[in-house]
Motif scaffolding. Structure first.
Motif, PDB file in Angstrom:
ATOM      1  N   UNK A  84      32.863  33.781  48.355  1.00  0.00           N
ATOM      2  CA  UNK A  84      33.343  34.822  49.271  1.00  0.00           C
ATOM      3  C   UNK A  84      34.864  34.875  49.390  1.00  0.00           C
ATOM      4  N   UNK A  85      35.559  34.014  48.632  1.00  0.00           N
ATOM      5  CA  UNK A  85      37.032  34.011  48.732  1.00  0.00           C
ATOM      6  C   UNK A  85      37.625  35.226  48.026  1.00  0.00           C
ATOM      7  N   UNK A  86      38.777  35.673  48.539  1.00  0.00           N
ATOM      8  CA  UNK A  86      39.511  36.752  47.853  1.00  0.00           C
ATOM      9  C   UNK A  86      40.128  36.182  46.573  1.00  0.00           C
ATOM     10  N   UNK A  87      40.002  36.936  45.500  1.00  0.00           N
ATOM     11  CA  UNK A  87      40.500  36.456  44.203  1.00  0.00           C
ATOM     12  C   UNK A  87      42.003  36.180  44.263  1.00  0.00           C
ATOM     13  N   UNK A  88      42.741  37.056  44.985  1.00  0.00           N
ATOM     14  CA  UNK A  88      44.199  36.924  45.051  1.00  0.00           C
ATOM     15  C   UNK A  88      44.674  35.704  45.812  1.00  0.00           C
ATOM     16  N   UNK A  89      43.783  35.061  46.569  1.00  0.00           N
ATOM     17  CA  UNK A  89      44.202  33.883  47.343  1.00  0.00           C
ATOM     18  C   UNK A  89      43.779  32.574  46.680  1.00  0.00           C
ATOM     19  N   UNK A  90      43.123  32.664  45.511  1.00  0.00           N
ATOM     20  CA  UNK A  90      42.680  31.435  44.843  1.00  0.00           C
ATOM     21  C   UNK A  90      43.880  30.686  44.269  1.00  0.00           C
ATOM     22  N   UNK A  91      43.789  29.359  44.246  1.00  0.00           N
ATOM     23  CA  UNK A  91      44.826  28.578  43.565  1.00  0.00           C
ATOM     24  C   UNK A  91      44.663  28.798  42.060  1.00  0.00           C
ATOM     25  N   UNK A 102      39.545  42.274  46.914  1.00  0.00           N
ATOM     26  CA  UNK A 102      38.472  41.923  45.967  1.00  0.00           C
ATOM     27  C   UNK A 102      38.099  40.435  46.095  1.00  0.00           C
ATOM     28  N   UNK A 103      36.813  40.194  46.321  1.00  0.00           N
ATOM     29  CA  UNK A 103      36.341  38.808  46.439  1.00  0.00           C
ATOM     30  C   UNK A 103      35.789  38.336  45.094  1.00  0.00           C
ATOM     31  N   UNK A 104      35.510  37.048  45.022  1.00  0.00           N
ATOM     32  CA  UNK A 104      34.939  36.485  43.788  1.00  0.00           C
ATOM     33  C   UNK A 104      33.599  37.159  43.480  1.00  0.00           C
ATOM     34  N   UNK A 105      32.781  37.366  44.499  1.00  0.00           N
ATOM     35  CA  UNK A 105      31.477  38.008  44.247  1.00  0.00           C
ATOM     36  C   UNK A 105      31.665  39.464  43.785  1.00  0.00           C
ATOM     37  N   UNK A 106      32.696  40.154  44.314  1.00  0.00           N
ATOM     38  CA  UNK A 106      32.995  41.526  43.843  1.00  0.00           C
ATOM     39  C   UNK A 106      33.321  41.509  42.352  1.00  0.00           C
ATOM     40  N   UNK A 107      34.125  40.506  41.957  1.00  0.00           N
ATOM     41  CA  UNK A 107      34.541  40.402  40.563  1.00  0.00           C
ATOM     42  C   UNK A 107      33.309  40.231  39.662  1.00  0.00           C
ATOM     43  N   UNK A 108      32.403  39.375  40.065  1.00  0.00           N
ATOM     44  CA  UNK A 108      31.164  39.179  39.294  1.00  0.00           C
ATOM     45  C   UNK A 108      30.344  40.461  39.258  1.00  0.00           C
ATOM     46  N   UNK A 109      30.299  41.158  40.412  1.00  0.00           N
ATOM     47  CA  UNK A 109      29.506  42.396  40.476  1.00  0.00           C
ATOM     48  C   UNK A 109      30.034  43.408  39.465  1.00  0.00           C
ATOM     49  N   UNK A 110      31.370  43.529  39.386  1.00  0.00           N
ATOM     50  CA  UNK A 110      31.972  44.485  38.441  1.00  0.00           C
ATOM     51  C   UNK A 110      31.694  44.065  37.001  1.00  0.00           C
ATOM     52  N   UNK A 111      31.843  42.772  36.725  1.00  0.00           N
ATOM     53  CA  UNK A 111      31.733  42.310  35.337  1.00  0.00           C
ATOM     54  C   UNK A 111      30.277  42.203  34.880  1.00  0.00           C
ATOM     55  N   UNK A 112      29.394  41.813  35.766  1.00  0.00           N
ATOM     56  CA  UNK A 112      28.017  41.536  35.335  1.00  0.00           C
ATOM     57  C   UNK A 112      27.056  42.677  35.630  1.00  0.00           C
ATOM     58  N   UNK A 113      27.196  43.279  36.803  1.00  0.00           N
ATOM     59  CA  UNK A 113      26.229  44.314  37.174  1.00  0.00           C
ATOM     60  C   UNK A 113      26.674  45.689  36.697  1.00  0.00           C
ATOM     61  N   UNK A 114      27.943  45.755  36.209  1.00  0.00           N
ATOM     62  CA  UNK A 114      28.490  47.019  35.711  1.00  0.00           C
ATOM     63  C   UNK A 114      28.351  48.139  36.746  1.00  0.00           C
TER      64      UNK A 114
END
Ligand code: ADP
Ligand code: MG
Length: 250
Positions: free
Chosen positions: A141-148, A100-112
């Motif tokens: 485009x970063x993977x959420x799991x790899x963020x600091x 899951x990337x940061x943009x994927x996370x936004x897509x799930x939360x915002x675009x439903x």
């Protein structure tokens, strides 16, 4: 240097007034008779040992916990308008191998809609604008799991700021963030409250940040034990009692 403070009036729905708030879970009193007032534009920190009821207090404000007492968003006697509340939960753990990337996370939360549909061009632009608020466009485009820890907090903050809230609530945003990242995050929160004129309520265990950034500190330990400016609370006997005389439950 102490940053300029902005709190004061309560003309908007960014004010929070709590009167005689109590929360019971399974017959146990988790919080009793909490009274506090957060004015528009103020940054307030809630401190207290683990298990003190800090997250429970935030959840009551968010409407996720039943409570007795009053939670209002105006001065006494004024009509309480329902505010928009932005919430950054205590850092969720993401698996580094999760795609899951940061943009994927936004897509799930915002675009439903499921992330595998990808982002439309317009949606990508919106996500970039959201990330811009936390100076995080490069994270898209970063993977959420790899963020600091600090990067993840900025992404969660960007999500909480869309749509812009009247009150921003953060549960331990500094845990898992290194010392340098803490200053970056606190400076960002300070900038956000000035730019968007909102109030901020956050829990933290990092007391060193309080004198510089917080207008008010509330010490919660199953009830409100002390409140006031940071130095007053940090030097109070109640602070000593909560943190040093209970076997170091910090
Ligand atoms: P803090 O955030 O200050 O560490 P919490 O608000 O999470 O504390 O928890 C305060 C107390 O309430 C703890 O004793 C915790 O076990 C209890 N508690 C919180 N949520 C629940 C729940 N859903 N069910 C039972 N007990 C809970
Ligand atoms: Mg908590």
């Amino acid at each position: 240097m102490r940053l300029q403070k902005h709190g004061g009036s309560c003309g908007n729905s960014c004010c929070l007034r709590v009167e005689n708030l109590s929360v019971h879970i399974g017959g146990e009193a988790i919080l009793e008779n909490v009274n506090l007032h957060l004015h528009c534009g103020e940054m307030a920190a809630i401190i207290g040992p683990n298990g003190a009821g800090k997250s429970t207090f935030l959840k009551a404000i968010l409407g996720q916990r039943e409570y007795e007492g009053v939670i209002a968003f105006s001065e006494p006697g004024q009509r309480s308008k329902k505010p928009r509340i932005g919430y950054v939960p205590q850092s969720p753990a993401f698996d580094p191998s999760d795609p899951v990337s940061v943009s994927d996370l936004f897509a799930c939360c915002m675009a439903k809609r499921p992330a595998f549909f990808g982002l439309s061009r317009a949606m990508k632009q919106t996500v970039l604008e959201c990330l811009e608020r936390v100076h995080g466009e490069s994270l898209i485009d970063k993977r959420v799991g790899t963020l600091s820890g600090g990067e993840l907090q900025r992404v969660l903050l960007a999500l909480a700021l869309e749509p812009l809230p009247n009150i921003l609530i953060l549960d331990e945003p500094l845990s898992g963030v290194d010392v340098e990242g803490m200053t970056v995050l606190m400076d960002m929160l300070d900038e956000i409250r000035k730019t968007y004129d909102l109030s901020i309520l956050m829990t933290t265990h990092d007391f060193s940040m309080l004198p510089r950034y917080a207008d008010k500190v509330f010490l919660i330990d199953r009830g409100l034990k002390a409140k006031g400016d940071p130095q007053t609370v940090l030097n109070s006997p109640e602070f000593y009692q909560s943190f040093h005389m209970k076997g170091g439950r910090v």
